[in-house]
Each structure stands twice: as C-alpha cells, then as structure tokens.
Design an enzyme around this catalytic site. Structure first.
Site, PDB file in Angstrom:
ATOM      1  N   ALA A  41       0.821  -1.220   0.000  1.00  0.00           N
ATOM      2  CA  ALA A  41       0.000   0.000   0.000  1.00  0.00           C
ATOM      3  C   ALA A  41       0.850   1.262   0.000  1.00  0.00           C
ATOM      4  O   ALA A  41       1.761   1.404   0.815  1.00  0.00           O
ATOM      5  CB  ALA A  41      -0.918   0.010   1.217  1.00  0.00           C
ATOM      6  N   GLY A  46       6.469   1.165   5.683  1.00  0.00           N
ATOM      7  CA  GLY A  46       7.382   0.247   4.998  1.00  0.00           C
ATOM      8  C   GLY A  46       7.431   0.484   3.503  1.00  0.00           C
ATOM      9  O   GLY A  46       8.506   0.487   2.891  1.00  0.00           O
ATOM     10  N   CYS A  47       6.275   0.701   2.899  1.00  0.00           N
ATOM     11  CA  CYS A  47       6.216   0.901   1.444  1.00  0.00           C
ATOM     12  C   CYS A  47       6.861   2.223   1.042  1.00  0.00           C
ATOM     13  O   CYS A  47       7.492   2.325  -0.007  1.00  0.00           O
ATOM     14  CB  CYS A  47       4.771   0.812   0.955  1.00  0.00           C
ATOM     15  SG  CYS A  47       4.061  -0.841   1.224  1.00  0.00           S
ATOM     16  N   THR A  48       6.719   3.230   1.905  1.00  0.00           N
ATOM     17  CA  THR A  48       7.360   4.520   1.641  1.00  0.00           C
ATOM     18  C   THR A  48       8.876   4.365   1.710  1.00  0.00           C
ATOM     19  O   THR A  48       9.605   4.840   0.832  1.00  0.00           O
ATOM     20  CB  THR A  48       6.872   5.585   2.642  1.00  0.00           C
ATOM     21  OG1 THR A  48       5.466   5.749   2.478  1.00  0.00           O
ATOM     22  CG2 THR A  48       7.584   6.914   2.433  1.00  0.00           C
ATOM     23  N   ALA A  51       9.992   2.468  -1.467  1.00  0.00           N
ATOM     24  CA  ALA A  51       9.896   3.292  -2.676  1.00  0.00           C
ATOM     25  C   ALA A  51      10.989   4.355  -2.695  1.00  0.00           C
ATOM     26  O   ALA A  51      11.612   4.595  -3.738  1.00  0.00           O
ATOM     27  CB  ALA A  51       8.518   3.939  -2.762  1.00  0.00           C
TER      28      ALA A  51
END
Length: 155
Positions: A41, A46-48, A51
């Site tokens: 998401a 974590g995804c930030t 990325a």
C-alpha cells in the site's frame, strides 16, 4: 497456494494504469532490464521506505540499464499522491483487482504479526531483455532491500 515465478520463467505480461491513469505495458520494456516490485500500500511506512530506497538508487540502476516499476493494488489517484509526496521518479502501477499480483505470485497467504492473512506479498523481480525472470525474490524486507538486491545482482 499461490504459484511462484522462478528464474527462467517467462514474465507474465501486463498492462496497468500508472499514477496518471495512462496504460503502461511490460512489453514496452522489452530490450531492457526492468525491476518489477510489488508492495502492499502506498504511503504506509514500509512501502514509503522501500519506494524512497528505489528512488535514491534509481540513477545507479538506470546506469546499469535497469528500469524500475512499482505495482500495488492502490488506485491511480492514491499512487499520484504518493509519487508527488515522496518525489518518486519511476512509474507506479495500479492493480486494484490484483490479477497481476496473483499471476506473479505476489498475492496470497502470508504471516503478519504471527497470524496468517491473505494479502500482497512484498516481492521483487528482475526481468531480462527477452522478458524472462532473471531474479525472483519473495517476502522481501522493505528496509535495506535495494542494497541487498544490488549486492545479489552485483550492481
């Protein structure tokens, strides 16, 4: 059980909408290497982190002839907000029905905080110039992933 891709497999082709709602096809990248990574998401911690790690290493990856595509179930509008907030400079693709996630083995049962849940399995693939899987990594960690990937791929 979700079928997983292995080195040497043909990468399942796809066409997904990017953050600007424009279609992006894996076939457009034939003749070049491309990292396709799947994340749960946009705008989550974590995804930030993951990325931004790709963003910060993009020049070196591009210098080695490797493009990057991020795929999540998020809608294009959320991806655009994420891209703009974090200054991401590679395509983020939307797979809201999770078809591509499933074809790549990046959606299914996983363990989260000791419980078995169904969701996006954080996964990264290197697709070669002919569209074959050169590296397949499942259940990757968000933190330090790109450094490990560069080490594994010797880039």
């Amino acid at each position: 059980m979700t079928t997983r891709l292995a080195v040497g497999d043909q990468a399942p082709d796809f066409t997904l909408s990017d953050a600007d709602d424009k279609p992006v096809s894996l076939a457009e990248y034939r003749g070049r290497k491309v990292i396709v990574y799947f994340y749960p998401a946009a705008s989550t911690p974590g995804c930030t982190k993951q990325a931004c790690d790709f963003r910060d290493n993009l020049a070196e990856l591009n210098g080695e002839g490797i493009e990057v595509l991020g795929v999540s179930p998020d809608k294009p509008a959320k991806l655009a907000k994420f891209r703009d907030a974090e200054g991401l400079t590679f395509p983020l693709l939307s797979d809201p029905d999770k078809t591509v996630l499933q074809e790549w083995g990046a959606f299914g049962e996983k363990t989260m905080y000791g419980k078995t849940v169904t969701g996006v399995i954080r996964s990264t693939f290197l697709v070669d110039e002919e569209g074959r899987i050169e590296a397949a990594q499942y259940n990757v960690r968000a933190t330090g992933h790109v450094a490990k990937l560069r080490k594994d791929l010797k880039i």
